[in-house]
Structures are given as C-alpha cells and as structure tokens.
Design an enzyme around this catalytic site. Structure first.
Site, PDB file in Angstrom:
ATOM      1  CB  SER A  65      74.488  81.010 -20.159  1.00 28.91           C
ATOM      2  OG  SER A  65      75.472  80.145 -20.682  1.00 28.91           O
ATOM      3  CE1 TYR A  71      73.701  77.284 -16.674  1.00 24.61           C
ATOM      4  CE2 TYR A  71      74.368  77.180 -18.975  1.00 24.61           C
ATOM      5  CZ  TYR A  71      74.370  77.828 -17.752  1.00 24.61           C
ATOM      6  OH  TYR A  71      75.046  79.019 -17.608  1.00 24.61           O
TER       7      TYR A  71
END
Length: 344
Positions: A173, A186
């Site tokens: 990501s 995250y």
C-alpha cells in the site's frame, strides 16, 4: 568552440537516461511471461481487488486458486470465474494460521500443479484514532497483513526453486510508504511488508524468482463496508468512504488490477499505482518534513477520540445519510461489482 561543463553534464545525463530506458526495455522483453495455463494463487481472491485480478487472469487463461475465510463469497467468485473457461480451485483458509496456509498451497499443488504465481493480496484495515488503538490491534494487523504473506511465500518457494522460475506479487500500500493518520496499525504492518518484499527480491532473483512490490493509493473496490472502525465510527466511516470515492484522488479497481497483472507479467521490482500515491511517495523521499506537516493538518481534520472508543465495528454497520449519499456513489457501485455486499 568548447563545450561548457553544464552542457557536458546534460549530455551525460541524457545518455544515462537513454541507457536506462534501453536496459529496462530489454529486461522487460526478457522477463515477460504469459499466464496461459499458469497456476496462480490469489489470497483474499473472493472479493474486491483480488476478484478483479482473478477476472483478468481468468481471461488470460490462468488456472486460478483462491482462498478466503468466507465459503459463500468463494462460491460466488468461483461461479463467476468459471464462465471464462479456465480451472478455478477455491478453499476456505484462515491466513493467520500457518498450518492452514501450508495445507492450502499443498492442496493447490495436488489440484492444479505447482504454483507459478503467488499474489499476496489479503489484508485487513482498521480505522481508529491512536488513542483507541491497542497492542492487540497491531498484532492482528501484523498477522493478517504481514505474517500471512510471509508464510505464503515460504509455502510456495519449494515449488518454485527446483524449476528456477516463479513470480511473487506483494500487494502492499501507499500506506507502507507514508504513514496515514487513523491508519496506524495498517501502516505499520504495510511498512513491514514493503521492507520484506523489497529485501527478498534480490535474494530470490538469482534463483529465477521475481518479487514485485505493489503500492497502490486509495482504490475504489467497495471494501470500506468490510473494514473495521473504532471511536466515532460513523464519522470515521463516512470520511473514509467519501475519500475512497473521489474520482481523481482514487483509482478504479479494474484499472488497478490491470496494472498489478502487468507489473507481474514483466517481473517489475515495484509499481506505485495512482498519481497521488506517486506524488506522495516522491515528497516523502525529497521533503519528509513537509509531508509530516501535511499529515499533521490531516490528523486535526479527522474525528476526535470518542464514540464506541476501543470497541470496533464494520463499516456496513456504520452507515449514515452522509455515507450513503451521492458522495459515495462510486464506492457503492464498486461494492456491488466486486462481491463486497455478501454477508449482510
């Protein structure tokens, strides 16, 4: 007539760029593969981005193996993908359990043959202010976003090493390049994933195995409804869902999937997907203090700690008039398309 130092430097620079472009083009041709009859494993392949990649690979003739936790989602994905004419193997699997991962990969080998391509796509998202995040949250994010991929890679390498061939695609990501407020657990897990993915590439490349690190920005997959939220969950969800619906700030999931498959095809080292993600990663490298100030402003604009505090709930249980408004139309359409509406 003498050539100035600046001109010489410019000419050398242009020559260097030209040489790199030529080298890159040559390596791409040399490393290019097609997916016809290749055995491709996609973790988290029953919905969202995983399903989008599966559709593309099915159309290219790959034999697909998908795993996820929900059998109903897997059945729906399998029924759709079989229409493309290839072989599709599905199996429920808790990717936080190393033994289940190993069993899945062995079952794939028995059903479809040795794994040619592994796409580590599965992951979890928790949106929460730092004040409500816990050690358990971080451990869960690490188990799902990092350790599951670690164990999946170790499970397929015995299939790839004897043949001196294979592709491993790690869908990380932009949050693994730049830490985002209210996405701390995250981002921490994705930073670990990016570092590991980049580190193993040169180690495995000498064995003919190419590792590709994928760093997308916000993708319109429809996944916010299945993400977890703490604190003022309704406000957190509305902000997250609206941000994920902005047409020029986010990436269409189909286009993102195409880019990932393309990066795998050519054995690229890394691909950052989406203009905002590319700009953000560049700023982080060139002016990290500037980006830190920007993130500080973003943090002040997000909801304060309160609400359900350290309890958590899914986005689909946090809908409000705002999160179901025209501002989130693109996300809602993506959710319908990408099997995100199951498990109501």
């Amino acid at each position: 007539m003498t050539v100035s130092t600046q001109t010489k430097a410019l000419l050398w620079g242009l020559a260097g760029v030209g040489a790199w472009v030529a080298l890159k083009s040559g390596l791409a041709r040399q490393r290019k593969i097609d997916f016809q009859r290749k055995t491709v494993v996609i973790t988290g392949g029953s919905r969202g981005l995983g399903l989008e990649m599966a559709r593309i690979l099915a159309q290219e003739g790959a034999n697909l193996a998908l795993c996820a936790r929900d059998p109903a989602e897997l059945d729906e994905a399998r029924n759709e993908l079989l229409a493309y004419g290839g072989r599709v193997y599905t199996q429920t699997c808790d990717l936080t359990d190393k033994s289940q991962i190993e069993d899945f990969i062995e079952d794939v080998r028995q059903a479809l043959g040795p794994v040619d391509v592994l796409i580590n796509n599965a992951g979890t998202i928790l949106v929460t202010p730092f004040e409500h995040s816990t050690e358990a949250d971080l451990r869960e994010s690490m188990e799902t976003n990092f350790w599951s991929a670690f164990h999946s890679i170790n499970a397929v390498l015995p299939h790839m090493r004897p043949r001196k061939a294979g592709r491993i695609v790690n869908v990380t990501s932009f949050g693994g390049k730049v830490s985002i407020p209210h996405l701390l657990t995250y981002s921490a897990s994705k930073f670990a994933f990016v570092g590991y993915s980049e580190g193993i590439r040169p180690e495995l490349q000498k064995e003919g195995i190419y590792v590709t690190t994928i760093c997308p920005g916000l993708i319109r997959t429809g996944s916010p409804r299945n993400a977890y939220f703490k604190g003022q969950n309704e406000k957190e969800y509305a902000a997250f869902k609206i941000a994920g619906s902005l047409p020029f700030f986010t990436i269409d999931s189909t286009e993102c999937a195409r880019e990932i498959v393309d990066a795998c095809r050519y054995g690229e080292a890394e691909r950052i997907i989406g203009l905002p993600a590319k700009i953000g990663a560049s700023i982080q490298g060139l002016a990290p203090n500037l980006l830190a100030e920007v993130m500080g402003v973003v943090s002040r604009l997000l909801p304060n700690p309160a609400g359900i505090e350290k309890e958590r709930t899914k986005g689909k249980h946090s809908e409000t008039v705002l999160s179901e408004s025209f501002l989130t139309t693109l996300t809602d359409k993506a959710a319908q398309r990408n099997n995100e509406m199951t498990n109501e």
